[in-house]
Design a protein around this motif. Structure first.
Motif, short mmCIF file in Angstrom:
data_model
loop_
_atom_site.label_atom_id
_atom_site.label_comp_id
_atom_site.label_asym_id
_atom_site.label_seq_id
_atom_site.Cartn_x
_atom_site.Cartn_y
_atom_site.Cartn_z
N VAL A 41 0.94 -1.19 0.13
CA VAL A 41 0.16 -0.03 0.03
C VAL A 41 0.91 1.26 0.01
O VAL A 41 0.20 2.37 -0.17
CB VAL A 41 -1.03 0.00 1.05
CG1 VAL A 41 -2.15 -1.17 1.10
CG2 VAL A 41 -0.22 -0.04 2.53
N VAL A 273 -1.87 5.68 11.65
CA VAL A 273 -1.34 4.25 11.04
C VAL A 273 0.03 4.77 10.56
O VAL A 273 1.27 3.76 11.21
CB VAL A 273 -2.18 3.76 9.95
CG1 VAL A 273 -1.61 2.77 8.99
CG2 VAL A 273 -3.54 3.07 10.47
N PRO A 274 0.51 5.57 9.72
CA PRO A 274 1.99 5.68 9.32
C PRO A 274 3.04 5.86 10.35
O PRO A 274 3.98 5.43 10.39
CB PRO A 274 1.83 6.87 8.03
CG PRO A 274 0.57 6.89 7.74
CD PRO A 274 -0.56 6.55 9.13
N MET A 317 -7.93 -4.45 20.08
CA MET A 317 -9.00 -4.85 19.43
C MET A 317 -8.45 -5.86 18.34
O MET A 317 -7.28 -6.11 17.97
CB MET A 317 -9.72 -3.75 18.75
CG MET A 317 -10.35 -2.83 19.71
SD MET A 317 -11.28 -1.70 18.61
CE MET A 317 -10.11 -0.45 18.00
N PRO A 321 -9.64 -2.55 10.37
CA PRO A 321 -8.85 -2.33 9.35
C PRO A 321 -7.39 -1.62 9.32
O PRO A 321 -6.45 -1.96 8.61
CB PRO A 321 -9.75 -1.15 8.75
CG PRO A 321 -10.59 -0.81 9.70
CD PRO A 321 -10.74 -1.91 10.64
N GLU A 322 -7.36 -1.10 10.55
CA GLU A 322 -5.87 -0.57 10.73
C GLU A 322 -4.55 -1.52 10.84
O GLU A 322 -3.61 -1.47 10.42
CB GLU A 322 -5.82 0.49 12.04
CG GLU A 322 -6.72 1.82 11.62
CD GLU A 322 -8.11 1.68 11.58
OE1 GLU A 322 -8.44 0.78 12.18
OE2 GLU A 322 -9.03 2.58 10.96
N LEU A 325 -3.98 -2.72 7.32
CA LEU A 325 -3.07 -2.03 6.89
C LEU A 325 -1.81 -1.84 7.25
O LEU A 325 -0.64 -1.71 6.67
CB LEU A 325 -3.68 -0.42 6.94
CG LEU A 325 -5.09 -0.24 6.17
CD1 LEU A 325 -5.67 1.03 6.46
CD2 LEU A 325 -4.63 -0.31 4.52
N MET A 329 1.80 -2.64 5.63
CA MET A 329 3.14 -1.64 5.52
C MET A 329 4.34 -2.31 6.08
O MET A 329 5.64 -2.10 5.90
CB MET A 329 2.74 -0.33 6.41
CG MET A 329 1.51 0.45 5.62
SD MET A 329 0.88 1.58 6.62
CE MET A 329 1.96 2.82 6.50
N MET B 403 -15.72 -1.36 7.60
CA MET B 403 -14.26 -1.46 8.16
C MET B 403 -13.49 -2.12 6.75
O MET B 403 -12.36 -1.48 6.60
CB MET B 403 -14.17 -2.81 9.14
CG MET B 403 -14.82 -2.51 10.33
SD MET B 403 -15.28 -3.84 11.48
CE MET B 403 -13.49 -4.18 11.91
N ARG B 406 -12.74 1.17 4.95
CA ARG B 406 -11.93 1.99 5.78
C ARG B 406 -10.36 1.19 5.12
O ARG B 406 -9.37 2.12 4.68
CB ARG B 406 -11.56 1.88 7.18
CG ARG B 406 -10.57 2.47 7.77
CD ARG B 406 -10.45 3.81 7.69
NE ARG B 406 -11.40 4.49 8.48
CZ ARG B 406 -11.48 4.84 9.81
NH1 ARG B 406 -10.47 4.47 10.45
NH2 ARG B 406 -12.26 5.26 10.51
N MET B 407 -10.32 0.01 5.12
CA MET B 407 -8.99 -0.73 4.77
C MET B 407 -8.79 -0.18 3.30
O MET B 407 -7.51 0.11 3.13
CB MET B 407 -9.08 -2.01 5.01
CG MET B 407 -7.82 -2.93 4.29
SD MET B 407 -8.12 -4.56 4.53
CE MET B 407 -8.98 -4.91 2.96
N GLY B 410 -6.86 3.00 2.25
CA GLY B 410 -5.54 2.84 2.33
C GLY B 410 -4.96 3.65 3.62
O GLY B 410 -5.88 4.28 4.16
N PRO B 411 -3.74 3.87 3.88
CA PRO B 411 -3.26 4.33 5.05
C PRO B 411 -3.43 6.08 4.80
O PRO B 411 -3.22 6.62 3.44
CB PRO B 411 -1.63 4.25 5.07
CG PRO B 411 -1.48 2.96 4.18
CD PRO B 411 -2.60 3.04 3.23
N PHE B 447 -10.33 2.58 13.54
CA PHE B 447 -11.96 2.01 13.66
C PHE B 447 -12.16 1.34 14.85
O PHE B 447 -11.58 0.40 15.16
CB PHE B 447 -12.19 1.18 12.41
CG PHE B 447 -13.52 0.84 12.04
CD1 PHE B 447 -14.08 1.77 10.79
CD2 PHE B 447 -14.41 0.28 12.68
CE1 PHE B 447 -15.25 1.59 10.59
CE2 PHE B 447 -15.69 0.18 12.34
CZ PHE B 447 -16.31 0.65 11.50
#
Lengths: 517, 517
Positions: A41, A273-274, A317, A321-322, A325, A329, B403, B406-407, B410-411, B447
């Motif tokens: 990504v 996230v990053p 959790m 989605p994070e 991601l 990465m 969800m 959201r994924m 992307g970041p 999320f």
């Protein structure tokens, strides 16, 4: 369960298939070679941006090594040190990590079960560290050594699991100070797959190394990875004495460790996230670099435990989605540095084996496959945020891994021409069930999960309305009934037992039996 | 549920967040733009190989069009015809499909809810066609019109669903012959999102088109897709009169249809993943080409229903590795032809909303995201191989789609510099919960699923040991209590009701009320 390669390699007759059904096929799938195009990504410039941010952190914020030996080691290696704070120049980090092997072979007690790690090569390893289990009756309770043995037996029998790991569950019926010995012996005894090594203290790690030396030979260890230790960081940016000492014990004997920052996104990292990946990356690099200070060229694995945190409860959790991601990465970062990497697999936060656990686990499994992870840990049993290992979930997760394994092999083109020749044979409106190509190939062409029920509701009701938990527990009982212990050289077995007996005399047990958690 | 964009766009104060929590945020997420690198498991030469095999099938095996009008149409279009058998030259197929728009905009009753389809643009559409439901008490029974209205209301309220679809459940309290009128009205009335149009007969399809003309204006329809029809093929290689007649009704009014071969891999296709894709591709192409014979330039969607079959029971399976692989491959084929494509999403084969349903649904959802599907149908509620729509699963699936959405975004790099600046602020060993960047950003950064419970087991037990089914049903009841019907122009409403009344006088109801399934 449905270990298709085995079925494929045998003749296709009906009697053969009946015979195969009679005994469970427990042959281990070879180490996975992931053929999927990976989900990357980040563009190259974004990989560089994470790298630069991580290096800035290492140089300017620094990493705390709460361990006098590590601090001294870093001084000698040329880092800037101030008390426990270590500031790592990016040149030094890059110089150090470049001697980490990009891939290597793990050696199992049965050489047929050796597996490669790194690049496209990956392994599934069961969960570990659960203070509770949900047992064969789905009762949640403290585990004992017998329960641990049960999980080692199941690990041995599930084709997609490549390791028996170590303390899948924490055995409460043995003193903490001596537990690592019994855990290691149970891993070695009940399975001939590779296993993990306890890192609960530097001395315990030395014991594990000594036991590996008994099993494989001291010289063999020097050139052959046979086990894996895990060293968790305390994010943000702290490594402690216990983990660093255990790391030294493993690295000195040339055994790989997972360098695992313990990330609860938003709690011990920035809410991004990053930026979370940049901090995690800095932490992992600091430990990876240290492995090479300990022993240049020692195998090491870019690790992490990774969750995002519920801001309602502070709880970790799963399946968010994070997390997906960040796995994508981190995979890119590890490949950027040319180091194998570890992730966590079928994590569930549910209290029971309900649909939540299913969604969470499958989401994570899918993501780590697309992320191209190498050491795919916690691949079976994890629920309740790791507080318990569920027997039912263990069985289902392991089958899910076999399904993901199949997906990651990609489409099979070998019989395309024969298969397509069936189309004119059947023609519009026909069906293929009786066609010779179908008869020959359906078992290898389409995975048939053992643990999923696809019958009609009428048939399902007639069979007692059995949901997946009960089906999986029935399967576990059946497998354990069929379990055959792999032969262990009696001389090695005796030497291991002698070692344990001696160490148990030397290590005070105190009365810590019930103080474990 | 946790529609983060809404939260992001408002001020970050605590009182604002409290206020947001008080009422459910039901604002629809914009149509998805999938930013993930797609999982393309075929090399270009393999795409060509599938294409060539499909064209060979079309030319030499032929497709049966069981419909005199279609046969005549094909003759006029220059195909070789023999009875009902139509042989399509690859040149003709390529010429025809090239006028299908590669993307277009769906127009909803509320223009704010228009969505794009094709290329990277995708939509989530609920399941349809269930002869049973599991209701607000998780009781499995035949659905009524009120149940259908309930699902249309929930579709309206779930942010990640972009459509209210059509017969999510089959309303048993209305004669079959007239049902399509009430179903269409319910879709239109209870939601201002886009909806699907019934294709149960050519005449029914005409009724749907007439009702769309009342709602949007006859002229508007000419240039604006406002609904979607589904036309299932009978694999292998058959299209029937009902589906082709309905297809003509939609195409003539320039409304898109899904050209959906109905594939049960291994039963009505060869036992091979690539050969199944080749046959499915031939079938889809034959129908896509026919849409352009009907009306050149009409929008059309490459469709499929896709399952693999249990050789134990003949039942369709869900969440298998081959379904994922075929989705990856079909996505490549559709992009090769430059046509938007449809897939099926959170399919479950479980009889209850247990862990099996969770694994199956999440595996499929993940795969269709990585496959880059455009029209992501059956995105909420599907269980028991489509035999029932579960209210509980509907709610959870819709959150899972949010969800995945959201994924697929992307970041997010927008606040990277600010986020990374928090690292030196906190330093080694600190925590980020109190940091201003965390306070401002945690809701948009990570999320937080509403339907997953991440509390400790003690807290979970204190709250009554509620599993996900019960939590989701509670959420559904709450949402329905908060439902606000979107305003429908009273004149249009009256015209729709008049149309239905007239058609119900014209269409004999007979006594078919209880003969529906």
């Amino acid at each position: 369960m449905t270990a298709q390669p085995a079925i494929r390699s045998r003749s296709g007759g009906r009697s053969t298939r009946r015979a195969l059904r009679a005994a469970p096929d427990c042959r281990m799938l070879p180490g996975l070679t992931n053929a999927l195009p990976l989900c990357e990504v980040m563009e190259d410039s974004q990989v560089e941006r994470i790298d630069a941010a991580s290096m800035d952190i290492l140089e300017n914020v620094g990493v705390q090594f709460r361990d006098p030996i590590a601090v001294q080691d870093w001084k000698r290696a040329g880092a800037k040190v101030d008390g426990e704070m270590v500031y790592l120049d990016r040149g030094l980090v890059r110089e150090l990590i470049k001697t980490i092997p990009s891939d290597f072979t793990y050696h199992a007690r049965d050489p047929q079960k050796n597996v490669r790690l790194g690049g496209r090569n990956a392994v599934f390893v069961p969960m570990t560290g659960a203070p509770f289990l949900r047992d064969l009756d789905d009762v949640r309770r403290n585990p004992m050594l017998d329960d641990l043995a049960m999980f080692h037996k199941l690990s041995h029998m599930m084709p997609a699991l490549h390791s028996s790991a170590h303390h899948i569950v924490e055995p409460y019926d043995h003193p903490i100070s001596q537990r690592h010995l019994r855990i290691t012996y149970s891993s070695m005894k009940h399975s001939d797959k590779m296993f993990m090594g306890m890192t609960t203290s530097p001395k315990n790690a030395e014991d594990v190394m000594d036991m590996c030396a008994i099993l494989f030979g001291e010289d063999f260890l020097e050139d052959h990875p046979v086990t894996t230790g895990n060293c968790n960081g305390n994010s943000p940016l702290v490594w402690d004495e216990t983990m660093l000492g255990a790391m030294r014990a493993f690295c000195r004997r040339n055994q790989p460790v997972l360098c695992s920052p313990f990330v609860l996104g938003g709690a011990n990292t920035p809410a991004s996230v990053p930026a979370t990946v940049a901090q995690l990356n800095a932490e992992a690099l600091s430990a990876l670099a240290y492995t090479q200070v300990i022993r240049k060229g020692a195998p090491a694995i870019y690790g992490h435990y990774l969750s995002t945190v519920s801001m309602k409860s502070g709880a970790p959790m799963a399946g968010t989605p994070e997390i997906s991601l960040m796995n994508f990465m981190i995979g890119q970062m590890a490949r950027h540095y040319g180091v194998p990497w570890r992730t966590s697999n079928t994590l569930g936060g549910a209290k029971t084996f309900d649909a939540q656990a299913g969604y969470e686990s499958a989401t994570t499994l899918s993501s780590v496959m697309h992320a191209g992870a190498n050491y795919i840990w916690h691949s079976a049993g994890w629920n309740e945020a790791g507080m318990h290992c569920s027997v039912a979930k263990f069985i289902v997760d392991a089958e899910q891994c076999a399904m993901a394994y199949r997906m990651a092999e990609g489409p099979k083109w070998g019989d395309f021409d024969q298969a397509i020749a069936a189309v004119p044979d059947i023609g519009p409106g026909g069906h293929y069930l009786g066609h010779p190509h179908t008869q020959e190939n359906f078992q290898s062409a389409f995975f048939m999960p053992e643990l999923f029920d696809n019958n009609s509701i009428e048939q399902w009701a007639a069979e007692g309305k059995v949901e997946i938990t009960e089906r999986a527990l029935k399967r576990a009982r059946y497998l354990l009934g069929e379990y055959q212990e792999p032969t262990l050289d009696p001389a090695k077995d005796e030497a291991l037992r002698d070692y344990i007996a001696r160490r148990e005399r030397e290590i005070p047990a105190a009365d810590e039996l019930n103080q474990s958690f």
